[in-house]
Scaffold this motif. Sequence first.
Motif, PDB file in Angstrom:
ATOM      1  N   ALA A   1       1.075  -3.019   8.888  1.00 23.00           N
ATOM      2  CA  ALA A   1       2.103  -2.998   7.843  1.00 23.00           C
ATOM      3  C   ALA A   1       3.374  -2.321   8.338  1.00 23.00           C
ATOM      4  O   ALA A   1       4.494  -2.775   8.052  1.00 23.00           O
ATOM      5  CB  ALA A   1       1.569  -2.292   6.606  1.00 23.00           C
ATOM      6  N   ALA A   2       3.229  -1.233   9.081  1.00 21.76           N
ATOM      7  CA  ALA A   2       4.397  -0.521   9.596  1.00 21.76           C
ATOM      8  C   ALA A   2       5.185  -1.385  10.574  1.00 21.76           C
ATOM      9  O   ALA A   2       6.424  -1.426  10.540  1.00 21.76           O
ATOM     10  CB  ALA A   2       3.961   0.782  10.261  1.00 21.76           C
ATOM     11  N   LEU A   3       4.492  -2.092  11.448  1.00 16.72           N
ATOM     12  CA  LEU A   3       5.168  -2.957  12.421  1.00 16.72           C
ATOM     13  C   LEU A   3       5.904  -4.093  11.721  1.00 16.72           C
ATOM     14  O   LEU A   3       7.018  -4.464  12.107  1.00 16.72           O
ATOM     15  CB  LEU A   3       4.157  -3.506  13.422  1.00 16.72           C
ATOM     16  N   VAL A   4       5.284  -4.660  10.683  1.00 12.20           N
ATOM     17  CA  VAL A   4       5.949  -5.719   9.922  1.00 12.20           C
ATOM     18  C   VAL A   4       7.210  -5.174   9.266  1.00 12.20           C
ATOM     19  O   VAL A   4       8.266  -5.832   9.262  1.00 12.20           O
ATOM     20  CB  VAL A   4       4.987  -6.291   8.856  1.00 12.20           C
ATOM     21  N   PHE A   5       7.143  -3.973   8.721  1.00  9.97           N
ATOM     22  CA  PHE A   5       8.299  -3.381   8.072  1.00  9.97           C
ATOM     23  C   PHE A   5       9.414  -3.112   9.080  1.00  9.97           C
ATOM     24  O   PHE A   5      10.594  -3.335   8.798  1.00  9.97           O
ATOM     25  CB  PHE A   5       7.906  -2.084   7.361  1.00  9.97           C
ATOM     26  N   VAL A   6       9.054  -2.616  10.266  1.00  9.82           N
ATOM     27  CA  VAL A   6      10.058  -2.366  11.301  1.00  9.82           C
ATOM     28  C   VAL A   6      10.780  -3.662  11.656  1.00  9.82           C
ATOM     29  O   VAL A   6      12.010  -3.701  11.784  1.00  9.82           O
ATOM     30  CB  VAL A   6       9.408  -1.741  12.548  1.00  9.82           C
ATOM     31  N   ALA A   7      10.021  -4.739  11.778  1.00 10.39           N
ATOM     32  CA  ALA A   7      10.618  -6.018  12.153  1.00 10.39           C
ATOM     33  C   ALA A   7      11.449  -6.613  11.027  1.00 10.39           C
ATOM     34  O   ALA A   7      12.508  -7.202  11.264  1.00 10.39           O
ATOM     35  CB  ALA A   7       9.519  -6.997  12.571  1.00 10.39           C
ATOM     36  N   ALA A   8      10.998  -6.450   9.785  1.00  5.61           N
ATOM     37  CA  ALA A   8      11.672  -7.111   8.667  1.00  5.61           C
ATOM     38  C   ALA A   8      12.862  -6.321   8.141  1.00  5.61           C
ATOM     39  O   ALA A   8      13.837  -6.907   7.659  1.00  5.61           O
ATOM     40  CB  ALA A   8      10.670  -7.349   7.532  1.00  5.61           C
TER      41      ALA A   8
ATOM     42  N   ALA B   1       8.449   7.871  12.673  1.00  5.72           N
ATOM     43  CA  ALA B   1       7.322   8.486  13.375  1.00  5.72           C
ATOM     44  C   ALA B   1       6.353   9.210  12.443  1.00  5.72           C
ATOM     45  O   ALA B   1       5.123   9.036  12.555  1.00  5.72           O
ATOM     46  CB  ALA B   1       7.834   9.422  14.462  1.00  5.72           C
ATOM     47  N   PRO B   2       6.833  10.045  11.496  1.00  9.21           N
ATOM     48  CA  PRO B   2       5.874  10.698  10.587  1.00  9.21           C
ATOM     49  C   PRO B   2       5.072   9.708   9.761  1.00  9.21           C
ATOM     50  O   PRO B   2       3.900   9.955   9.455  1.00  9.21           O
ATOM     51  CB  PRO B   2       6.783  11.562   9.695  1.00  9.21           C
ATOM     52  N   ASN B   3       5.690   8.576   9.409  1.00 13.70           N
ATOM     53  CA  ASN B   3       4.973   7.563   8.651  1.00 13.70           C
ATOM     54  C   ASN B   3       3.868   6.938   9.491  1.00 13.70           C
ATOM     55  O   ASN B   3       2.746   6.732   9.014  1.00 13.70           O
ATOM     56  CB  ASN B   3       5.951   6.491   8.166  1.00 13.70           C
ATOM     57  N   ILE B   4       4.170   6.619  10.732  1.00 12.94           N
ATOM     58  CA  ILE B   4       3.164   6.038  11.621  1.00 12.94           C
ATOM     59  C   ILE B   4       1.963   6.971  11.741  1.00 12.94           C
ATOM     60  O   ILE B   4       0.804   6.534  11.731  1.00 12.94           O
ATOM     61  CB  ILE B   4       3.766   5.774  13.015  1.00 12.94           C
TER      62      ILE B   4
ATOM     63  N   LYS C   1     -10.902   2.603   8.795  1.00 12.14           N
ATOM     64  CA  LYS C   1     -10.619   2.031   7.470  1.00 12.14           C
ATOM     65  C   LYS C   1      -9.136   2.086   7.152  1.00 12.14           C
ATOM     66  O   LYS C   1      -8.599   1.199   6.472  1.00 12.14           O
ATOM     67  CB  LYS C   1     -11.415   2.784   6.399  1.00 12.14           C
ATOM     68  N   ILE C   2      -8.451   3.127   7.641  1.00 11.24           N
ATOM     69  CA  ILE C   2      -7.058   3.353   7.276  1.00 11.24           C
ATOM     70  C   ILE C   2      -6.077   2.788   8.292  1.00 11.24           C
ATOM     71  O   ILE C   2      -5.171   2.020   7.947  1.00 11.24           O
ATOM     72  CB  ILE C   2      -6.802   4.866   7.095  1.00 11.24           C
ATOM     73  N   TYR C   3      -6.247   3.178   9.549  1.00  8.85           N
ATOM     74  CA  TYR C   3      -5.152   3.027  10.497  1.00  8.85           C
ATOM     75  C   TYR C   3      -4.831   1.592  10.926  1.00  8.85           C
ATOM     76  O   TYR C   3      -3.650   1.244  11.044  1.00  8.85           O
ATOM     77  CB  TYR C   3      -5.404   3.895  11.735  1.00  8.85           C
ATOM     78  N   PRO C   4      -5.792   0.722  11.210  1.00 10.75           N
ATOM     79  CA  PRO C   4      -5.403  -0.628  11.675  1.00 10.75           C
ATOM     80  C   PRO C   4      -4.475  -1.351  10.705  1.00 10.75           C
ATOM     81  O   PRO C   4      -3.427  -1.869  11.099  1.00 10.75           O
ATOM     82  CB  PRO C   4      -6.753  -1.341  11.825  1.00 10.75           C
ATOM     83  N   THR C   5      -4.834  -1.370   9.420  1.00 10.98           N
ATOM     84  CA  THR C   5      -3.988  -2.040   8.438  1.00 10.98           C
ATOM     85  C   THR C   5      -2.651  -1.327   8.274  1.00 10.98           C
ATOM     86  O   THR C   5      -1.598  -1.975   8.135  1.00 10.98           O
ATOM     87  CB  THR C   5      -4.713  -2.115   7.080  1.00 10.98           C
ATOM     88  N   HIS C   6      -2.688  -0.005   8.292  1.00 13.69           N
ATOM     89  CA  HIS C   6      -1.450   0.764   8.169  1.00 13.69           C
ATOM     90  C   HIS C   6      -0.484   0.467   9.310  1.00 13.69           C
ATOM     91  O   HIS C   6       0.722   0.285   9.089  1.00 13.69           O
ATOM     92  CB  HIS C   6      -1.781   2.254   8.137  1.00 13.69           C
ATOM     93  N   LEU C   7      -0.987   0.388  10.531  1.00 18.32           N
ATOM     94  CA  LEU C   7      -0.122   0.124  11.685  1.00 18.32           C
ATOM     95  C   LEU C   7       0.460  -1.282  11.632  1.00 18.32           C
ATOM     96  O   LEU C   7       1.634  -1.488  11.950  1.00 18.32           O
ATOM     97  CB  LEU C   7      -0.913   0.330  12.979  1.00 18.32           C
TER      98      LEU C   7
ATOM     99  N   ASN D   1       7.244   2.705   5.340  1.00 17.12           N
ATOM    100  CA  ASN D   1       6.372   2.034   4.375  1.00 17.12           C
ATOM    101  C   ASN D   1       6.075   3.005   3.240  1.00 17.12           C
ATOM    102  O   ASN D   1       5.142   3.800   3.306  1.00 17.12           O
ATOM    103  CB  ASN D   1       5.086   1.587   5.066  1.00 17.12           C
ATOM    104  N   VAL D   2       6.870   2.962   2.185  1.00 17.25           N
ATOM    105  CA  VAL D   2       6.793   3.967   1.127  1.00 17.25           C
ATOM    106  C   VAL D   2       5.416   4.040   0.459  1.00 17.25           C
ATOM    107  O   VAL D   2       4.880   5.134   0.269  1.00 17.25           O
ATOM    108  CB  VAL D   2       7.892   3.727   0.070  1.00 17.25           C
ATOM    109  N   PRO D   3       4.780   2.916   0.083  1.00 16.59           N
ATOM    110  CA  PRO D   3       3.481   3.027  -0.589  1.00 16.59           C
ATOM    111  C   PRO D   3       2.384   3.686   0.253  1.00 16.59           C
ATOM    112  O   PRO D   3       1.343   4.062  -0.288  1.00 16.59           O
ATOM    113  CB  PRO D   3       3.118   1.564  -0.898  1.00 16.59           C
ATOM    114  N   SER D   4       2.616   3.823   1.556  1.00 20.05           N
ATOM    115  CA  SER D   4       1.587   4.443   2.398  1.00 20.05           C
ATOM    116  C   SER D   4       1.470   5.943   2.162  1.00 20.05           C
ATOM    117  O   SER D   4       0.634   6.600   2.790  1.00 20.05           O
ATOM    118  CB  SER D   4       1.881   4.182   3.882  1.00 20.05           C
TER     119      SER D   4
END
Length: 328
Positions: free
Chosen positions: A100-107, A119-122, A92-98, A139-142
């Motif tokens: 979002a994190a990848l999009v943030f890294v790229a953007a 790394a701690p955020n991932i 429920k948590i991790y797929p969407t979180h990952l 990803n701060v809201p995470s």
Amino acid sequence: MLPDHRPSTELPALTGARWWAAFAVFVLHALVFLPVYPFQKSQLFRTIHGFVPMQSGAAGVTFFFVLSGFVIHWSCRDGKSVRLFYRRRILKIYPTHLVAALVFVAAAGVPLARPVVWAPNILLVHTWVPKWTTLGGLNVPSWSLCAELLFYLSFPLVAPAVARIPRHRLWWAVAAVLVLILALHTGFYLWADGPKGIANTFAPRLLRGEVSPEFEIHASPQWFAQRDIPIPPSYWLSYLFPASRLPEFYLGVLAARLVAEGLWRNTRPAMPLTALALGYAATWFVPVNYKMSALLVGPMAGGGGHPGDPRPRGRLRSQRPPPTDLAR
């Protein structure tokens, strides 16, 4: 195996309440955390922040934490293995979180050479570290997912103890959790360093250098370049530290037991809504430690007494239709 807490009705009204909580969080991020950093230093920002303070979104987060405990307990079924429970929670948590994190890294151009930032955020352990460089580095809201992860990890361990609380002592257990929450926040206020006033001052600031009009605060290269950005311990403990939010989850668990066992059947939302309005109004006159959840969590849990649809077919009844697994 998890203990059986078969529900006696579905929860359409709580599903609708979840929309309002999400809307409060959205309004806060859309108006107060606009992605134009110099705007956060303007008089217009201070004016908006006066009308839409941080506790507006924090109220929604508190509701979600209480609701999480309510729904997890409400949908718990006899025979469900702990392994299956953990598997569903992780999925429920991790797929969407990952994603979002990848999009943030790229953007945002996150510096991958500095794993302390990302790394701690991932891994969803970043809110256990009281430093903005780590806590707000990706990803701060995470941050709320760290608390949810703790909730899910603890539930199979604590659920049997909750199930053993005698029915006639459930209200005492609720009162004890509320007292614990107030005691925690009082302790943070008295003994942890941080702001002691009642002003709504939450947004972190870059420590040095010129700000860029092209980047929002947490996406600025200057943010990522700094070795460390301190965070007031009292604010971190009161709002972001996962263990501090754990009692809110179990207040929701206890509320679900009260409703399921017929000890709380309030079908009129006026009382909890009035208490919530009074608690929210009081947040303007208390220190930061009490603004974010301490004054709001009780009324939020009280809303659990109104879980059904306001129409007759949605109210709690003696018959038990097939339960819906809302935890999926």
